[in-house]
Design an enzyme around this catalytic site. Structure first.
Site, PDB file in Angstrom:
ATOM      1  CG  HIS A 220      -2.022  -1.034   1.155  1.00 18.23           C
ATOM      2  ND1 HIS A 220      -3.218  -0.833   0.507  1.00 18.23           N
ATOM      3  CD2 HIS A 220      -2.071  -2.295   1.651  1.00 18.23           C
ATOM      4  CE1 HIS A 220      -3.975  -1.931   0.621  1.00 18.23           C
ATOM      5  NE2 HIS A 220      -3.292  -2.833   1.300  1.00 18.23           N
ATOM      6  CG  ASP A 301      -3.269  -4.099   4.930  1.00 17.01           C
ATOM      7  OD1 ASP A 301      -2.356  -3.265   5.115  1.00 17.01           O
ATOM      8  OD2 ASP A 301      -4.328  -3.819   4.344  1.00 17.01           O
ATOM      9  CD  GLU A 302      -5.576  -5.951   1.151  1.00 13.00           C
ATOM     10  OE1 GLU A 302      -6.659  -6.464   0.862  1.00 13.00           O
ATOM     11  OE2 GLU A 302      -5.387  -4.706   1.144  1.00 13.00           O
ATOM     12  CB  ALA A 303       2.892  -6.884   1.978  1.00 10.36           C
ATOM     13  CG  LEU A 304      -1.187  -9.407  -2.104  1.00 12.92           C
ATOM     14  CD1 LEU A 304      -2.413  -9.481  -3.007  1.00 12.92           C
ATOM     15  CD2 LEU A 304      -1.125 -10.577  -1.157  1.00 12.92           C
TER      16      LEU A 304
END
Length: 502
Positions: A220, A301-304
């Site tokens: 993000h 979060d969501e550190a894809l």
């Protein structure tokens, strides 16, 4: 009719006796800030201006010794008394009093009652995302007022995301110079000066709310790359990200170009570059100096777009940086996968009421480390989910639309096996702003579902009135108060709204 009290107090006794009548000559005594706060809510609700007197009709007082934030309220025909164990307890007692005010046959009155009350959880939070769509200071103030009236005591500000960086940083001025002007869908952006942020912190504190700021890392972070491309990786494109772009529109993210779409997971910082940690230390150090509260939220979060090993190394170092600043690190539950996370780190669980994909195991990791968790199950307390399938605002990824009933019918201790009452720091309702532009949108999406989250945070889990049937009646009775406070709530068909004079 059941008294419209939300969240439900611990003990409520009503009497079949004459209540107290509010008239233009009604007087109040007590601490100055409490008197002013009560006078304002009474004025907005009734038009009556309370005056100060030593031998007053309404007496406000603080008597230390009770549970933190607790209060007792007594109403009879002759007087009203609110006694808090501390200033916060007194404030919350006044919110309960405001809910009791009724209008009948031309008179304003408060029914005879005895209430003894204290919160279930110490952390009762609301999160406001100001990154996807920037919200001006006045809107944040209004959101604080609304949340405080329901006895929330934490304001989590999601200050940074792919679409924008929203807080002035002296050490990194390009963050707001280059990366704050846009929002989702090409809408205008914006940012808070340090003076703005201090004003928000002060305004919240006056209403017994603590600001919990979030700088979301290491994912993000596309906005960071717009300002400082030397510490950001190029966007990582996946089929999931392409599907999101196809569904919601917008262009593919491009390095160092402001992003206005809704896809997530494509951005990352350069984990092996020491300049990244210099950046993290700079911005978190400034944020810590501006924030008197105990927590700094660093996302996670969501550190894809970040390899698992790199993610672990980053979160280990980032939580150590927060601890060195004298703050408690707070992260989303994904960080529970990291072996050497700082032991004090609090995890925030955003999975579903029935966990999937190992999210519950990551949350349990925080408890095993000796810390606690905050529960934000997305299919219960994510206020940006559509309330109905045909709603014009909101998303549906969290198990489809979230009705008021679904927002109410969950029990915190039943979400994650092995995590009980003492392991839960509290509850937080989140309001993400991908589809939400202004205060009118905030009101319509938050109310009445935010009241369900308030009850999960504050009220005892058991009791004859701690039911959906009773809750919907109590919420319906708040319509006149909410109208008088200017809250543009969604008049959900699930609730029997009380009609009459606002």
């Amino acid at each position: 009719m059941t008294a419209p009290l939300v969240p439900l107090p611990a003990v409520v006794q009503t009497a079949d006796a004459a209540g107290f009548h509010l008239v233009p000559t009604t007087t109040v005594s007590g601490p100055g800030d409490a008197r002013a706060a009560l006078a304002e809510v009474v004025r907005r609700r009734t038009g009556i201006t309370l005056t100060t007197a030593s031998d007053a009709d309404i007496v406000l007082d603080i008597e230390p010794g009770g549970a933190p934030e607790s209060y007792r309220l007594r109403v009879d025909a002759a007087s009203v008394s609110i006694v808090g164990a501390d200033a916060a307890g007194l404030f919350y007692g006044m919110q309960t009093l405001a809910q009791l005010i009724t209008h009948d046959t031309g008179d304003w009155s408060i029914p005879a009652a005895r209430i003894d009350d204290a919160p279930r959880f110490g952390y009762r939070g609301v999160m406001l995302d100001v990154a996807r769509h920037f919200q001006p200071v006045a809107t944040v103030f209004a959101f604080i007022d609304r949340a405080a009236s329901l006895k929330f005591n934490m304001l989590h500000l999601h200050l940074t995301d792919d679409q924008g960086w929203r807080l002035q940083m002296d050490s990194r001025p390009l963050l707001t110079e280059r990366a704050s002007s846009t929002s989702v869908g090409g809408d205008a952006g914006g940012f808070y000066t340090k003076a703005d942020y201090r004003a928000i912190v002060e305004y919240a504190a006056e209403r017994h709310m603590t600001v919990v700021p979030e700088v979301d890392l290491p994912g993000h972070t596309h906005a960071v790359g717009v300002a400082y491309p030397d510490i950001a990786e190029p966007p990582v494109m996946t089929d999931e990200i392409r599907d999101a772009i196809a569904q919601f529109g917008g262009e593919d993210p491009r390095a160092a170009v402001p992003y206005e779409g809704l896809a997530v997971g494509f951005s990352s910082l350069r984990i092996r570059d020491e300049r990244t940690y210099e950046f993290v230390a700079d911005v978190l150090g400034e944020l810590a100096a501006l924030t008197p509260g105990p927590y700094l939220h660093i996302g996670g979060d969501e550190a894809l777009g970040t390899a698992a090993g790199d993610y672990a190394d980053f979160m280990e170092r980032a939580t150590q940086i927060v601890d060195a600043l004298g703050k408690t690190p707070l992260t989303w539950h994904e960080a529970g996968a990291v072996d050497d996370l700082h032991d004090a780190t609090v995890g925030q669980y955003w999975g579903f009421v029935s966990p999937t994909d190992g999210m519950d195991e990551r949350a349990r990791r925080f408890v095993r480390n000796g810390s606690r968790v905050i529960l934000s199950p997305a299919d219960a307390v994510y206020l940006d989910m559509k309330p109905t399938a045909d709603a014009d605002l909101g998303l549906t990824w969290a198990n489809g639309p979230t009705s008021v009933e679904r927002a109410y019918r969950w029990e915190p201790t039943a979400v994650i096996d092995g995590i009980g009452e003492d392991d839960i720091l509290g509850i937080e309702a989140a309001l993400w702003t991908e589809t939400i532009r202004d205060l009118a949108d905030l009101d319509r999406m938050a109310f009445p579902r935010i009241a369900a989250a308030a009850e999960a945070s504050w009220s005892p889990r058991d009791g004859a009135d701690r039911t959906w049937t009773c809750f919907r009646e109590r919420v319906g009775g708040l319509a006149p108060l909410w109208h008088s406070l200017g809250i543009g709530f969604d008049e959900s068909a699930e609730i029997p709204w009380q009609k009459g004079r606002p």
